[in-house]
Design a protein around this motif. Structure first.
Motif, PDB file in Angstrom:
ATOM      1  N   PRO A  66       8.996  19.673  -3.876  1.00 18.57           N
ATOM      2  CA  PRO A  66       8.270  18.518  -4.406  1.00 18.57           C
ATOM      3  C   PRO A  66       7.292  17.903  -3.402  1.00 18.57           C
ATOM      4  N   TYR A  67       6.186  17.430  -3.939  1.00 22.15           N
ATOM      5  CA  TYR A  67       5.225  16.630  -3.194  1.00 22.15           C
ATOM      6  C   TYR A  67       5.863  15.277  -2.881  1.00 22.15           C
ATOM      7  N   GLN A  68       5.643  14.768  -1.663  1.00 19.45           N
ATOM      8  CA  GLN A  68       6.378  13.602  -1.185  1.00 19.45           C
ATOM      9  C   GLN A  68       5.484  12.381  -0.926  1.00 19.45           C
ATOM     10  N   PRO A  69       6.050  11.181  -1.076  1.00 19.26           N
ATOM     11  CA  PRO A  69       5.363   9.981  -0.585  1.00 19.26           C
ATOM     12  C   PRO A  69       5.471   9.918   0.932  1.00 19.26           C
ATOM     13  N   LEU A  70       4.476   9.335   1.583  1.00 16.89           N
ATOM     14  CA  LEU A  70       4.490   9.238   3.037  1.00 16.89           C
ATOM     15  C   LEU A  70       5.015   7.894   3.520  1.00 16.89           C
ATOM     16  N   GLY A  71       5.180   6.938   2.612  1.00 19.01           N
ATOM     17  CA  GLY A  71       5.692   5.630   3.009  1.00 19.01           C
ATOM     18  C   GLY A  71       4.889   4.509   2.398  1.00 19.01           C
ATOM     19  N   ILE A 119       0.857  -1.179   0.000  1.00 22.98           N
ATOM     20  CA  ILE A 119       0.000   0.000   0.000  1.00 22.98           C
ATOM     21  C   ILE A 119       0.893   1.227   0.000  1.00 22.98           C
ATOM     22  N   GLN A 120       0.976   1.899  -1.139  1.00 22.11           N
ATOM     23  CA  GLN A 120       1.719   3.154  -1.224  1.00 22.11           C
ATOM     24  C   GLN A 120       0.851   4.252  -0.614  1.00 22.11           C
ATOM     25  N   LEU A 121       1.417   5.010   0.330  1.00 23.39           N
ATOM     26  CA  LEU A 121       0.663   5.995   1.093  1.00 23.39           C
ATOM     27  C   LEU A 121       1.010   7.419   0.656  1.00 23.39           C
ATOM     28  N   ASN A 122      -0.026   8.231   0.529  1.00 25.96           N
ATOM     29  CA  ASN A 122       0.167   9.661   0.286  1.00 25.96           C
ATOM     30  C   ASN A 122      -0.786  10.462   1.160  1.00 25.96           C
ATOM     31  N   GLN A 123      -0.389  11.696   1.394  1.00 26.68           N
ATOM     32  CA  GLN A 123      -1.236  12.649   2.113  1.00 26.68           C
ATOM     33  C   GLN A 123      -1.086  13.982   1.420  1.00 26.68           C
TER      34      GLN A 123
END
Length: 761
Positions: A73-78, A19-23
């Motif tokens: 840049p917009y980042q991945p959360l994990g 599950i790739q997480l973004n916010q």
């Protein structure tokens, strides 16, 4: 999947799930006010150079003095990784179980099914601000393995908080990360925005234990993961909010959360319906075969892409969220292409094409909330750079709504930055979109509190930014046509005066402001100026090969493969060049469009499709449709910037991936099938000959009302117009025209001759 704030990308697989997480508020960087201020004398000197056509000299000076650092840049959360035990994995590899993964667009529900073993189902809820995934073992099986969280930063692991059976993974983003496709992350300080993933789990049978921040699953028949992502951006209670959201979800349970999710999502999704071909037809495969198959296959593919675009917008842009960025909300990379930011010389705006017409008005609200923040910063930018009043913003921004020109890193200035950086008209474009939002919704509160300040501030900027040329006409200086350059004395400058894009936006803005002034009290002196400016803004020009000129000088290349089509704004998404008395300029726009050729990037193909449809160029439509769905190999690293097409998962290839093509195709396909310009509604203006059957239900009209229609064997069966307010519309179909005057809530059905049908039920 997503709810505007929380983004999940689910990768699936035999015996595992990632599950790739973004916010939506987890970005690198910090709020940095630009220190750049241009003295009025300096600005006047530059304008004098441009007036003397010393373009390159002015450009070099502007590049050095106007541009600030690129956005952050917009980042991945994990990632959350679920690995089932090796015995299960090997059994699945060696067996003959049927494996299926599905995304149900109409329900926004993901599922994974492995025959006679286990299945997964999940969604991200907007009303409960929580994502949930349920794993169920089939009879005779149980689930064992591990669930772990992985930080996106190899040198910045998450801090783990364990509380009342919940796990929270807390990490901060880098505070100083920039650069175009910059893959280096040297000397990074992780002191930026702090994000948190909160994880809760419920299960049946077996056991689940926490070991070193991991969940160890043993002999479980069924379990549910409840996931929340949040940050401390304007939210001191983000850790508590995460715990509350997950506990709320766990208390409600999967079934109740699903019901509430469907009650929220489905009214939005079903507010509009496009059907192409027979209802029972389905896509037999994903590209490449479907894109090259029969007419029925292609129709169903585009129907799916249309639904997918609306699904993605609902999932990435909801009230209270940030607007959809270049990747929506689904970015897995620390250094994503183009920072996964807000690129406002076409891409951000394209994300919302078709939203109003298909009933997704509320999904547009984050765009205008963001524009209001741009306006606050943009007042300083207008004053500091152009000695102007009102507000402006340039081509690129991020979470902090930065409005200065962007064209350098910490250590260097891009040599070509002027072609994209020096364009202070994105605020005007967004203000015009706010005006269109009001005209579709008739929302007086939105008009007073969003639309009026945005548009009035933009027009005030124009009043103090536009310059008179030697002929007494109003032009812009400095001026660019976004990201393009022209031939001049053996060189390729980008900056000049009075580009057609600038003047098109300026003209449509002052006309719209005058319209607003007839509905609501506006600044009297500004209205007087706007009325005068309509006749003084330099008119469109036709060039030496019949084209609508892109530049102030007749320097357009006759065959130009550039992806931007900025000078055609007033064909689409604008409309000024659709006026009956401007047909010769419309012909010039068609000539310019032919000179751009058909091959381009994914989002540019969408724009060309919409433009060709507006110009009734039916011959170009099938080729552009085929180009949009041409297959792109996601593993081909050499494919950049050209070719367009879609990846096997139907995401649009720039390439690389940008979501604007997926979202923009909604508006472009509508232009092929139905068009509204002012009060004129044209039905099936550019229907491809192979699209013999279909229907549209719920097309939302400017001014209040809906149009429904259906066709069989390429001929209309009926056209139904429902008015929500008293008004007058002109209906066009197959070279016939009829004017209808309807009362509030009146319904009229027309046949293919545009005659009223006897049965109005």
């Amino acid at each position: 999947m997503g709810n505007g704030n929380i983004g999940f990308s689910l990768w699936g697989g035999l015996g595992y799930e990632k599950i790739q997480l973004n916010q939506d508020t987890f970005w690198a960087g910090q709020n940095m006010a630009s220190p750049i201020k241009i003295a009025s004398e300096k600005l006047e000197t530059l304008r004098e150079l441009l007036a003397r056509k010393e373009y390159l000299k002015a450009e070099r000076d502007i590049s050095r003095t106007f541009t600030d650092r690129y956005t952050f840049p917009y980042q991945p959360l994990g990632e959350i990784k679920i690995n089932f035990d090796g015995l299960l994995f090997h059994k699945l590899q060696d067996g003959k179980q049927r494996y299926e993964r599905k995304l149900d667009l109409s329900r926004a529900v993901y599922s994974q099914y492995i025959e006679d073993c286990y299945n997964t189902e999940g969604f991200v809820s907007f009303p409960d601000n929580c994502g949930v995934l349920r794993f169920d073992a089939e009879e005779g099986y149980s689930l064992s393995g591990s669930i772990l969280f992985q930080s996106p930063y190899s040198d910045n692991p998450a801090r783990i908080i364990e509380s009342n059976g919940l796990l929270q993974f807390v990490l901060s983003a880098p505070v100083d990360l920039d650069g175009f496709f910059d893959k280096k992350i040297d000397d990074v300080s992780y002191t930026g925005i702090t994000g948190c993933t909160t994880l809760g789990i419920s299960y049946r049978d077996g056991s689940i234990n926490i070991q070193d921040g991991n969940l160890i699953v043993e002999g479980v028949r069924s379990f549910c993961l409840y996931i929340h992502t949040g940050t401390n951006w304007e939210n001191e209670d983000f850790l508590k909010n995460g715990r509350d959201a997950v506990l709320n979800g766990m208390n409600k349970g999967y079934a109740e959360l699903l019901q509430r999710h469907l009650e929220d999502f489905q009214p939005l999704f079903h507010s509009f319906s496009l059907k192409l071909g027979e209802d029972e037809d389905t896509i037999s495969s994903l590209p490449p075969r479907a894109s090259l198959g029969s007419g029925a296959e292609q129709m169903k593919l585009f129907e799916t892409l249309f639904d997918y675009g609306r699904y993605l917008l609902i999932s990435s842009s909801r009230p209270g969220s940030q607007p959809a960025n270049l990747q929506g909300i689904w970015n897995p990379l620390i250094s994503p292409p183009w920072w996964s930011n807000y690129t406002m010389n076409i891409n951000l705006e394209m994300n919302y094409w078709g939203a109003l017409e298909t009933g997704l008005n509320e999904c547009s609200l984050p765009l205008f909330d963001y524009a209001m923040r741009l306006m606050e910063n943009g007042r300083k930018t207008a004053q500091n750079l152009y000695n102007a009043q009102g507000w402006c913003s340039h081509h690129q921004s991020d979470l902090w709504a930065q409005t200065h020109p962007r064209g350098c890193t910490r250590n260097s200035v891009s040599e070509d930055n002027v072609e994209y950086a020096i364009w202070p008209f994105s605020g005007i474009w967004l203000s015009l979109m706010a005006w269109e939002h009001y005209k579709h919704t008739n929302n007086e509160d939105f008009l007073k509190n969003r639309c009026q300040p945005l548009l009035e501030g933009s027009v005030r900027f124009l009043q103090t930014f536009l310059q008179e040329d030697d002929n007494g006409q109003l032009i812009t200086s400095p001026s660019t046509s976004p990201e393009n350059r022209f031939d001049w004395k053996g060189e390729r400058p980008a900056v000049s005066t009075g580009s057609t894009m600038d003047l098109s936006l300026a003209l449509e803005a002052v006309i719209s402001y005058l319209e607003m002034g007839s509905l609501i009290r506006c600044d009297f002196d500004l209205l007087v100026w706007a009325k005068e400016a309509v006749g003084k803004i330099r008119p469109y020009k036709l060039g030496r090969w019949g084209q609508l000129q892109e530049w102030s000088d007749d320097v357009d290349r006759e065959f130009e493969e550039h992806r931007h089509l900025s000078h055609l704004y007033s064909i689409y998404p604008g409309s000024k060049l659709m006026d009956d008395d401007l047909v010769h300029f419309r012909e010039g726009a068609a000539c310019s469009l032919r000179g751009r050729d058909l091959e381009s990037t994914g989002w540019s193909t969408v724009w060309k499709l919409a433009l060709n449809a507006r110009l009734d160029n039916t011959e170009g439509i099938p080729d552009l449709l085929n180009r949009f769905v041409s297959p792109v190999n996601p593993h081909d690293k050499d494919v950049h910037f050209k070719g367009g097409g879609i990846y096997p998962n139907l995401l649009c290839a720039h390439p690389p991936f940008q979501i604007d093509g997926n979202l923009g195709i909604v508006g472009a396909l509508l232009e092929v099938l139905v068009r509204q310009v002012k009060d004129r509604i044209t039905i099936l203006p550019c229907l491809p000959s192979t699209w013999g059957q279909g229907r549209i239900i719920g097309y939302q009209l400017t001014g209040g009302g809906k149009v429904n229609f259906q066709w069989t064997s390429n001929v209309i069966d009926f056209i139904e117009l429902k008015s929500s307010t008293s008004g007058s519309w002109e209906i066009q179909y197959n070279n016939r025209t009829v004017r209808l005057r309807l009362k509030e809530n009146e319904i009229v059905r027309l046949d293919k001759q545009l005659c009223r049908m006897k049965n109005q039920a």
